[in-house]
Each structure stands twice: as structure tokens, then as C-alpha cells.
Design a protein around this motif. Structure first.
Motif, PDB file in Angstrom:
ATOM      1  N   SER A 194       2.254   9.289  -5.901  1.00 40.56           N
ATOM      2  CA  SER A 194       2.789  10.626  -5.637  1.00 40.56           C
ATOM      3  C   SER A 194       3.803  11.022  -6.690  1.00 40.56           C
ATOM      4  O   SER A 194       3.799  12.169  -7.172  1.00 40.56           O
ATOM      5  CB  SER A 194       3.451  10.670  -4.260  1.00 40.56           C
ATOM      6  OG  SER A 194       2.502  10.429  -3.256  1.00 40.56           O
ATOM      7  N   LEU A 195       4.658  10.101  -7.062  1.00 38.55           N
ATOM      8  CA  LEU A 195       5.658  10.380  -8.092  1.00 38.55           C
ATOM      9  C   LEU A 195       5.010  10.623  -9.454  1.00 38.55           C
ATOM     10  O   LEU A 195       5.428  11.496 -10.199  1.00 38.55           O
ATOM     11  CB  LEU A 195       6.668   9.227  -8.186  1.00 38.55           C
ATOM     12  CG  LEU A 195       7.577   9.063  -6.969  1.00 38.55           C
ATOM     13  CD1 LEU A 195       8.439   7.812  -7.113  1.00 38.55           C
ATOM     14  CD2 LEU A 195       8.459  10.284  -6.784  1.00 38.55           C
ATOM     15  N   GLU A 196       3.972   9.836  -9.779  1.00 39.66           N
ATOM     16  CA  GLU A 196       3.266  10.027 -11.048  1.00 39.66           C
ATOM     17  C   GLU A 196       2.636  11.417 -11.107  1.00 39.66           C
ATOM     18  O   GLU A 196       2.675  12.072 -12.128  1.00 39.66           O
ATOM     19  CB  GLU A 196       2.161   8.973 -11.215  1.00 39.66           C
ATOM     20  CG  GLU A 196       2.680   7.588 -11.516  1.00 39.66           C
ATOM     21  CD  GLU A 196       1.579   6.541 -11.531  1.00 39.66           C
ATOM     22  OE1 GLU A 196       0.372   6.900 -11.479  1.00 39.66           O
ATOM     23  OE2 GLU A 196       1.911   5.350 -11.586  1.00 39.66           O
ATOM     24  N   LYS A 197       2.077  11.852  -9.996  1.00 42.88           N
ATOM     25  CA  LYS A 197       1.452  13.162  -9.961  1.00 42.88           C
ATOM     26  C   LYS A 197       2.501  14.270 -10.160  1.00 42.88           C
ATOM     27  O   LYS A 197       2.255  15.246 -10.862  1.00 42.88           O
ATOM     28  CB  LYS A 197       0.703  13.376  -8.647  1.00 42.88           C
ATOM     29  CG  LYS A 197      -0.043  14.668  -8.592  1.00 42.88           C
ATOM     30  CD  LYS A 197      -0.963  14.758  -7.423  1.00 42.88           C
ATOM     31  CE  LYS A 197      -1.606  16.115  -7.432  1.00 42.88           C
ATOM     32  NZ  LYS A 197      -3.025  16.091  -7.347  1.00 42.88           N
ATOM     33  N   GLU A 198       3.674  14.113  -9.536  1.00 43.87           N
ATOM     34  CA  GLU A 198       4.753  15.094  -9.695  1.00 43.87           C
ATOM     35  C   GLU A 198       5.203  15.163 -11.150  1.00 43.87           C
ATOM     36  O   GLU A 198       5.484  16.243 -11.663  1.00 43.87           O
ATOM     37  CB  GLU A 198       5.942  14.735  -8.804  1.00 43.87           C
ATOM     38  CG  GLU A 198       5.710  14.985  -7.337  1.00 43.87           C
ATOM     39  CD  GLU A 198       6.886  14.542  -6.481  1.00 43.87           C
ATOM     40  OE1 GLU A 198       7.966  14.248  -7.032  1.00 43.87           O
ATOM     41  OE2 GLU A 198       6.720  14.504  -5.246  1.00 43.87           O
ATOM     42  N   GLU A 199       5.276  14.023 -11.819  1.00 40.55           N
ATOM     43  CA  GLU A 199       5.746  13.987 -13.205  1.00 40.55           C
ATOM     44  C   GLU A 199       4.754  14.650 -14.158  1.00 40.55           C
ATOM     45  O   GLU A 199       5.157  15.205 -15.171  1.00 40.55           O
ATOM     46  CB  GLU A 199       5.983  12.544 -13.642  1.00 40.55           C
ATOM     47  CG  GLU A 199       7.174  11.907 -12.956  1.00 40.55           C
ATOM     48  CD  GLU A 199       7.318  10.429 -13.264  1.00 40.55           C
ATOM     49  OE1 GLU A 199       6.497   9.875 -14.012  1.00 40.55           O
ATOM     50  OE2 GLU A 199       8.262   9.827 -12.725  1.00 40.55           O
ATOM     51  N   THR A 200       3.471  14.600 -13.846  1.00 44.95           N
ATOM     52  CA  THR A 200       2.470  15.200 -14.730  1.00 44.95           C
ATOM     53  C   THR A 200       2.232  16.664 -14.412  1.00 44.95           C
ATOM     54  O   THR A 200       1.573  17.360 -15.176  1.00 44.95           O
ATOM     55  CB  THR A 200       1.124  14.436 -14.641  1.00 44.95           C
ATOM     56  OG1 THR A 200       0.640  14.483 -13.296  1.00 44.95           O
ATOM     57  CG2 THR A 200       1.282  13.011 -15.105  1.00 44.95           C
ATOM     58  N   PHE A 226       0.836  -1.204   0.000  1.00 47.20           N
ATOM     59  CA  PHE A 226       0.000   0.000   0.000  1.00 47.20           C
ATOM     60  C   PHE A 226       0.870   1.253   0.000  1.00 47.20           C
ATOM     61  O   PHE A 226       0.643   2.177  -0.788  1.00 47.20           O
ATOM     62  CB  PHE A 226      -0.926  -0.005   1.217  1.00 47.20           C
ATOM     63  CG  PHE A 226      -1.623   1.303   1.446  1.00 47.20           C
ATOM     64  CD1 PHE A 226      -2.660   1.709   0.628  1.00 47.20           C
ATOM     65  CD2 PHE A 226      -1.247   2.132   2.492  1.00 47.20           C
ATOM     66  CE1 PHE A 226      -3.309   2.925   0.838  1.00 47.20           C
ATOM     67  CE2 PHE A 226      -1.884   3.333   2.721  1.00 47.20           C
ATOM     68  CZ  PHE A 226      -2.915   3.730   1.888  1.00 47.20           C
ATOM     69  N   PHE A 227       1.878   1.298   0.852  1.00 47.66           N
ATOM     70  CA  PHE A 227       2.716   2.491   0.914  1.00 47.66           C
ATOM     71  C   PHE A 227       3.593   2.642  -0.328  1.00 47.66           C
ATOM     72  O   PHE A 227       3.896   3.764  -0.739  1.00 47.66           O
ATOM     73  CB  PHE A 227       3.518   2.537   2.219  1.00 47.66           C
ATOM     74  CG  PHE A 227       2.651   2.964   3.374  1.00 47.66           C
ATOM     75  CD1 PHE A 227       2.260   4.287   3.518  1.00 47.66           C
ATOM     76  CD2 PHE A 227       2.185   2.036   4.288  1.00 47.66           C
ATOM     77  CE1 PHE A 227       1.430   4.689   4.553  1.00 47.66           C
ATOM     78  CE2 PHE A 227       1.357   2.431   5.328  1.00 47.66           C
ATOM     79  CZ  PHE A 227       0.981   3.754   5.458  1.00 47.66           C
ATOM     80  N   ARG A 228       3.970   1.536  -0.957  1.00 49.76           N
ATOM     81  CA  ARG A 228       4.663   1.632  -2.252  1.00 49.76           C
ATOM     82  C   ARG A 228       3.725   2.222  -3.302  1.00 49.76           C
ATOM     83  O   ARG A 228       4.128   3.046  -4.120  1.00 49.76           O
ATOM     84  CB  ARG A 228       5.188   0.269  -2.693  1.00 49.76           C
ATOM     85  CG  ARG A 228       6.438  -0.180  -1.939  1.00 49.76           C
ATOM     86  CD  ARG A 228       7.109  -1.376  -2.598  1.00 49.76           C
ATOM     87  NE  ARG A 228       6.235  -2.537  -2.679  1.00 49.76           N
ATOM     88  CZ  ARG A 228       6.126  -3.483  -1.737  1.00 49.76           C
ATOM     89  NH1 ARG A 228       6.856  -3.389  -0.623  1.00 49.76           N
ATOM     90  NH2 ARG A 228       5.319  -4.511  -1.899  1.00 49.76           N
ATOM     91  N   TRP A 229       2.453   1.805  -3.278  1.00 51.19           N
ATOM     92  CA  TRP A 229       1.456   2.329  -4.207  1.00 51.19           C
ATOM     93  C   TRP A 229       1.285   3.838  -4.001  1.00 51.19           C
ATOM     94  O   TRP A 229       1.239   4.599  -4.961  1.00 51.19           O
ATOM     95  CB  TRP A 229       0.135   1.590  -4.006  1.00 51.19           C
ATOM     96  CG  TRP A 229      -0.979   2.087  -4.859  1.00 51.19           C
ATOM     97  CD1 TRP A 229      -1.262   1.726  -6.145  1.00 51.19           C
ATOM     98  CD2 TRP A 229      -1.977   3.046  -4.496  1.00 51.19           C
ATOM     99  NE1 TRP A 229      -2.367   2.395  -6.593  1.00 51.19           N
ATOM    100  CE2 TRP A 229      -2.831   3.216  -5.596  1.00 51.19           C
ATOM    101  CE3 TRP A 229      -2.232   3.773  -3.333  1.00 51.19           C
ATOM    102  CZ2 TRP A 229      -3.910   4.082  -5.577  1.00 51.19           C
ATOM    103  CZ3 TRP A 229      -3.312   4.639  -3.322  1.00 51.19           C
ATOM    104  CH2 TRP A 229      -4.131   4.791  -4.428  1.00 51.19           C
TER     105      TRP A 229
END
Length: 72
Positions: free
Chosen positions: A65-71, A57-60
Motif C-alpha cells: 500500500s505504501l509503495e503504491k502511494e509513493e508511485t 502477510f499484513f506487513r506485506w
């Protein structure tokens, strides 16, 4: 009965319920169940229960969070 308050990730059980997920994310329980329908959400169905492995869950969460930063 009041819900327990967790102050550290390691206080959460290794197999979290959807109530735990909702509490950690600060969302409604129904919203946690909606998340569980996502293809990439780490959920296991055991009979009629949905179980979320804590570490997955915490990896997800981190990955999202990283995907949101990239977009952004």
C-alpha cells in the motif's frame, strides 16, 4: 460448507491458507496462488501446502500500500 466470516484480523489463524488470503483480499483463490509466486510475498511451503504467516502477510499488504502511494 460456508466459509467463515472474519470481522477482526485476530480471528484469522496465525498460519493462513491461500483460501484465507483470497478471502481477506477479496480475490479468487487462483489469484492468491499467483500472488504466492511473487518473490516478496511471505509464503512458506510445508510439504505440498502453502502457508502464509498472518502477521507477515499484513506487513506485506501495508508495504504494498505504501509503495503504491509513493508511485501515485
Amino acid at each position: 460448507m460456508p466459509k467463515p466470516t472474519f470481522t477482526d484480523v485476530n480471528q484469522l489463524p496465525l498460519s493462513m491458507t491461500m483460501d484465507h488470503v483470497a478471502q481477506v483480499l477479496g480475490i479468487a483463490r487462483s489469484s492468491a496462488y499467483e500472488l504466492a509466486k511473487q518473490v516478496d510475498f511471505p509464503v512458506l511451503q510445508v510439504k505440498n501446502r502453502l502457508i502464509v504467516p498472518r502477521d507477515a502477510f499484513f506487513r506485506w499488504v501495508e508495504r504494498k500500500s505504501l509503495e503504491k502511494e509513493e508511485t501515485a
